[in-house]
Design a protein around this motif. Structure first.
Motif, PDB file in Angstrom:
ATOM      1  N   UNK A   4      -1.020  48.593 -85.478  1.00  0.00           N
ATOM      2  CA  UNK A   4      -2.126  47.858 -86.294  1.00  0.00           C
ATOM      3  C   UNK A   4      -3.390  48.625 -85.646  1.00  0.00           C
ATOM      4  N   UNK A   5      -3.417  49.227 -84.718  1.00  0.00           N
ATOM      5  CA  UNK A   5      -4.646  49.730 -84.328  1.00  0.00           C
ATOM      6  C   UNK A   5      -5.392  50.555 -84.988  1.00  0.00           C
ATOM      7  N   UNK A   6      -6.631  50.677 -85.160  1.00  0.00           N
ATOM      8  CA  UNK A   6      -7.434  51.481 -86.074  1.00  0.00           C
ATOM      9  C   UNK A   6      -7.137  52.907 -85.937  1.00  0.00           C
ATOM     10  N   UNK A   7      -6.888  53.483 -84.762  1.00  0.00           N
ATOM     11  CA  UNK A   7      -6.685  54.851 -84.399  1.00  0.00           C
ATOM     12  C   UNK A   7      -5.409  55.061 -84.226  1.00  0.00           C
ATOM     13  N   UNK A   8      -4.715  55.832 -85.382  1.00  0.00           N
ATOM     14  CA  UNK A   8      -3.240  56.015 -85.097  1.00  0.00           C
ATOM     15  C   UNK A   8      -3.047  57.688 -84.834  1.00  0.00           C
ATOM     16  N   UNK A   9      -3.922  58.438 -85.468  1.00  0.00           N
ATOM     17  CA  UNK A   9      -3.734  59.940 -85.250  1.00  0.00           C
ATOM     18  C   UNK A   9      -4.885  60.183 -84.126  1.00  0.00           C
ATOM     19  N   UNK A  33     -15.316  49.697 -76.532  1.00  0.00           N
ATOM     20  CA  UNK A  33     -16.224  48.409 -76.284  1.00  0.00           C
ATOM     21  C   UNK A  33     -15.665  47.454 -77.263  1.00  0.00           C
ATOM     22  N   UNK A  34     -15.756  46.016 -76.804  1.00  0.00           N
ATOM     23  CA  UNK A  34     -15.501  45.094 -77.986  1.00  0.00           C
ATOM     24  C   UNK A  34     -13.896  45.070 -78.019  1.00  0.00           C
ATOM     25  N   UNK A  35     -13.529  44.226 -78.929  1.00  0.00           N
ATOM     26  CA  UNK A  35     -12.158  44.070 -79.234  1.00  0.00           C
ATOM     27  C   UNK A  35     -11.620  45.069 -80.491  1.00  0.00           C
ATOM     28  N   UNK A  36     -10.557  45.180 -80.335  1.00  0.00           N
ATOM     29  CA  UNK A  36      -9.798  46.344 -81.173  1.00  0.00           C
ATOM     30  C   UNK A  36     -10.175  45.727 -82.814  1.00  0.00           C
ATOM     31  N   UNK A  37     -10.232  44.579 -83.081  1.00  0.00           N
ATOM     32  CA  UNK A  37     -10.350  44.072 -84.453  1.00  0.00           C
ATOM     33  C   UNK A  37     -11.650  44.513 -84.903  1.00  0.00           C
ATOM     34  N   UNK A  38     -12.617  44.890 -84.048  1.00  0.00           N
ATOM     35  CA  UNK A  38     -14.154  45.397 -84.351  1.00  0.00           C
ATOM     36  C   UNK A  38     -14.317  46.837 -84.390  1.00  0.00           C
ATOM     37  N   UNK A  39     -13.213  47.664 -84.044  1.00  0.00           N
ATOM     38  CA  UNK A  39     -13.266  49.043 -83.790  1.00  0.00           C
ATOM     39  C   UNK A  39     -13.421  49.786 -85.679  1.00  0.00           C
TER      40      UNK A  39
END
Length: 84
Positions: A4-9, A33-39
Motif C-alpha cells: 500500500x506504500x505510494x512508491x512501488x516502482x 518525512x512525515x507519515x507514509x499516508x501523506x506521501x
C-alpha cells in the motif's frame, strides 16, 4: 515497502535534464518525512512545483499505481497519462 506504500516502482530520473540539489532535497523530504499516508499528496505537490523535473515520469507512474491499488481508477489514468 508494503504494497500500500505510494512508491512501488523504483524512482529513476529520465536523462537529459539537470537535477538541482534543491529539487533532490525537496523530493527526499516528500518521500521520507512525515507519515507514509501523506506521501502521495506531497509527491503531487512536488510535480506541481517542478513540472519539468527529471523525476516526474517516475513519480506519476508510482502515483498512478498507488491510485489504481486504492481503487481510484480515473485518477490513476490521469497519472499514467502524465508519465508519457
Amino acid at each position: 515497502m508494503a504494497a500500500s506504500a505510494p512508491v512501488v516502482e523504483p524512482l529513476v530520473p529520465i536523462e537529459g535534464i539537470a537535477i538541482s540539489s534543491q529539487e533532490d532535497g525537496i523530493l527526499r523530504k516528500a518521500l521520507f518525512e512525515g507519515g507514509a499516508e501523506q506521501v502521495p499528496a506531497r509527491l503531487e505537490l512536488f510535480v506541481s512545483a517542478y513540472p519539468e523535473s527529471r523525476w516526474r515520469a517516475a513519480i506519476e507512474l508510482n502515483l498512478g499505481l498507488y491510485r489504481y491499488q486504492k481503487g481510484y481508477f480515473t485518477r490513476a489514468i490521469e497519472h499514467f497519462t502524465k508519465c508519457y
